[in-house]
Write an enzyme that holds these catalytic residues in place. Structure first.
Site, short mmCIF file in Angstrom:
data_model
loop_
_atom_site.label_atom_id
_atom_site.label_comp_id
_atom_site.label_asym_id
_atom_site.label_seq_id
_atom_site.Cartn_x
_atom_site.Cartn_y
_atom_site.Cartn_z
N PRO A 9 0.79 -1.23 0.00
CA PRO A 9 0.00 0.00 0.00
C PRO A 9 0.82 1.28 0.00
O PRO A 9 1.86 1.37 0.67
CB PRO A 9 -0.84 -0.09 1.28
CG PRO A 9 -0.16 -1.12 2.13
CD PRO A 9 0.49 -2.07 1.17
N ASN A 10 0.32 2.23 -0.77
CA ASN A 10 0.86 3.60 -0.87
C ASN A 10 2.16 3.70 -1.67
O ASN A 10 2.64 4.80 -1.90
CB ASN A 10 1.05 4.23 0.53
CG ASN A 10 -0.25 4.30 1.29
OD1 ASN A 10 -1.23 4.84 0.78
ND2 ASN A 10 -0.31 3.72 2.47
N ARG A 17 4.31 10.94 -2.04
CA ARG A 17 4.28 10.69 -0.59
C ARG A 17 5.65 10.95 0.04
O ARG A 17 6.67 10.45 -0.43
CB ARG A 17 3.79 9.26 -0.28
CG ARG A 17 4.81 8.18 -0.51
CD ARG A 17 4.34 6.78 -0.17
NE ARG A 17 4.21 6.52 1.24
CZ ARG A 17 4.42 5.32 1.80
NH1 ARG A 17 4.79 4.28 1.05
NH2 ARG A 17 4.26 5.15 3.08
N TYR A 22 10.97 8.89 1.00
CA TYR A 22 10.91 7.89 -0.07
C TYR A 22 11.47 8.36 -1.41
O TYR A 22 11.51 7.58 -2.36
CB TYR A 22 9.46 7.42 -0.24
CG TYR A 22 8.91 6.78 1.02
CD1 TYR A 22 9.45 5.59 1.50
CD2 TYR A 22 7.89 7.38 1.75
CE1 TYR A 22 8.97 5.01 2.67
CE2 TYR A 22 7.40 6.80 2.92
CZ TYR A 22 7.96 5.62 3.37
OH TYR A 22 7.50 5.03 4.52
N ASN A 73 8.01 -5.73 -1.04
CA ASN A 73 7.99 -4.60 -0.13
C ASN A 73 6.54 -4.50 0.34
O ASN A 73 5.70 -3.93 -0.35
CB ASN A 73 8.43 -3.31 -0.82
CG ASN A 73 8.44 -2.14 0.16
OD1 ASN A 73 7.90 -2.24 1.26
ND2 ASN A 73 9.03 -1.04 -0.25
N ALA A 76 3.23 -0.86 4.68
CA ALA A 76 2.70 -0.87 6.05
C ALA A 76 2.29 -2.27 6.52
O ALA A 76 2.33 -2.56 7.73
CB ALA A 76 1.51 0.08 6.15
N HIS A 79 4.32 -4.61 9.00
CA HIS A 79 4.28 -4.52 10.46
C HIS A 79 3.01 -5.10 11.07
O HIS A 79 2.86 -5.09 12.29
CB HIS A 79 4.44 -3.05 10.87
CG HIS A 79 5.49 -2.32 10.07
ND1 HIS A 79 6.82 -2.68 10.10
CD2 HIS A 79 5.40 -1.28 9.18
CE1 HIS A 79 7.50 -1.89 9.28
NE2 HIS A 79 6.66 -1.04 8.71
N ASP A 86 1.62 -15.82 6.31
CA ASP A 86 1.10 -17.19 6.12
C ASP A 86 1.05 -17.57 4.64
O ASP A 86 1.32 -18.73 4.29
CB ASP A 86 -0.29 -17.32 6.75
CG ASP A 86 -0.24 -17.43 8.27
OD1 ASP A 86 0.87 -17.62 8.82
OD2 ASP A 86 -1.30 -17.33 8.91
N GLU A 97 12.78 -9.56 1.33
CA GLU A 97 12.03 -8.38 1.78
C GLU A 97 12.82 -7.12 1.43
O GLU A 97 14.05 -7.11 1.61
CB GLU A 97 11.84 -8.49 3.29
CG GLU A 97 11.14 -7.33 3.96
CD GLU A 97 11.14 -7.47 5.50
OE1 GLU A 97 11.91 -8.30 6.04
OE2 GLU A 97 10.37 -6.74 6.14
N HIS A 99 12.77 -2.70 1.76
CA HIS A 99 12.19 -1.42 2.17
C HIS A 99 13.05 -0.31 1.61
O HIS A 99 14.28 -0.36 1.70
CB HIS A 99 12.13 -1.30 3.69
CG HIS A 99 11.28 -2.36 4.31
ND1 HIS A 99 9.91 -2.34 4.21
CD2 HIS A 99 11.61 -3.50 4.95
CE1 HIS A 99 9.44 -3.43 4.80
NE2 HIS A 99 10.45 -4.15 5.24
N SER A 101 13.16 2.80 2.71
CA SER A 101 13.75 3.54 3.83
C SER A 101 14.40 2.55 4.80
O SER A 101 14.15 1.34 4.75
CB SER A 101 12.66 4.34 4.54
OG SER A 101 11.73 3.46 5.14
N ARG A 106 13.49 4.12 12.27
CA ARG A 106 12.24 4.89 12.29
C ARG A 106 11.39 4.55 13.53
O ARG A 106 11.93 4.10 14.52
CB ARG A 106 11.50 4.66 10.95
CG ARG A 106 12.33 5.18 9.75
CD ARG A 106 11.59 5.04 8.44
NE ARG A 106 10.38 5.84 8.41
CZ ARG A 106 9.41 5.70 7.49
NH1 ARG A 106 9.56 4.80 6.52
NH2 ARG A 106 8.33 6.45 7.55
N ARG A 110 7.36 0.43 13.52
CA ARG A 110 7.93 -0.16 12.29
C ARG A 110 9.02 -1.20 12.60
O ARG A 110 9.64 -1.75 11.70
CB ARG A 110 8.53 0.93 11.40
CG ARG A 110 7.51 1.91 10.87
CD ARG A 110 8.09 2.88 9.86
NE ARG A 110 7.31 4.10 9.82
CZ ARG A 110 6.21 4.26 9.06
NH1 ARG A 110 5.78 3.30 8.27
NH2 ARG A 110 5.53 5.40 9.11
C1 DQA Z 1 8.31 0.96 3.60
C2 DQA Z 1 8.45 1.17 5.12
C3 DQA Z 1 7.12 0.93 5.81
O1 DQA Z 1 7.25 1.11 7.22
C4 DQA Z 1 6.08 1.91 5.29
O2 DQA Z 1 4.82 1.65 5.89
C5 DQA Z 1 5.98 1.93 3.82
C6 DQA Z 1 7.21 1.82 3.02
C7 DQA Z 1 9.62 1.32 2.86
O3 DQA Z 1 9.72 0.92 1.69
O4 DQA Z 1 10.49 1.98 3.40
O5 DQA Z 1 4.92 2.15 3.25
O6 DQA Z 1 8.04 -0.41 3.37
#
Ligand code: DQA
Length: 143
Positions: A9-10, A17, A22, A73, A76, A79, A86, A97, A99, A101, A106, A110
């Site tokens: 998401p996002n 954003r 980011y 990735n 959110a 977390h 699962d 995985e 990320h 950031s 942070r 997180r």
């Molecule tokens: C993220 C870090 C997450 O905590 C955050 O909710 C994101 C982006 C990152 O790519 O740094 O949406 O996964």
């Protein structure tokens, strides 16, 4: 060799954003980067982004028997999502995985990652490069 790259998401809002965290590059820029890097590593890549937990679970389930590796990735959902953990356990496809950031520096909320419990490796704080490192890891690991 086929790799599925999932963004949660996002991440479709990249460039808009919180650019201080980011960066200014967009999700389309990320897709172009991932495709170009995949070509260099000679892997086939499919990109998927969703703001919906269930859609991500469905996509992971559909990957069974079709993909050799997953780069995720979960944004959110990293977390919070036992369902995504699962699903990754169910298909047992080697997973990395990523990320953008450095989540380790942070907020407290997180600091827990459900996906880290199944991921073979996590790349964080490297921006787009984390995706390339993850694909390279999977390529070396699987071939
Ligand atoms: C993220 C870090 C997450 O905590 C955050 O909710 C994101 C982006 C990152 O790519 O740094 O949406 O996964």
């Amino acid at each position: 060799m086929r790799i599925l790259v999932i963004n949660g998401p996002n991440l479709n809002m990249l460039g808009i954003r919180e650019p201080d965290i980011y960066g200014k590059q967009t999700y389309a820029d990320l897709c172009d980067y991932v495709k170009a890097e995949a070509e260099k590593f000679d892997v086939e890549v499919e990109l998927f982004q969703s703001n919906h937990e269930g859609a991500i679970v469905d996509k992971i389930q559909e990957a069974y028997g079709k993909f050799d590796g997953i780069v995720i990735n979960p944004a959110a959902y990293t977390h919070t999502s036992v369902a995504i953990l699962d699903a990754l356990k169910a298909v047992a496809i080697p997973t990395c995985e990523v990320h953008l950031s450095d989540v380790s520096t942070r907020e407290d909320f997180r600091q827990r990652s459900f996906v880290a419990m199944i991921a073979e490796v996590t790349f964080m704080g490297l921006g787009f490069e984390g995706y390339a490192r993850a694909m390279k890891y999977l390529k070396d690991r699987i071939s």
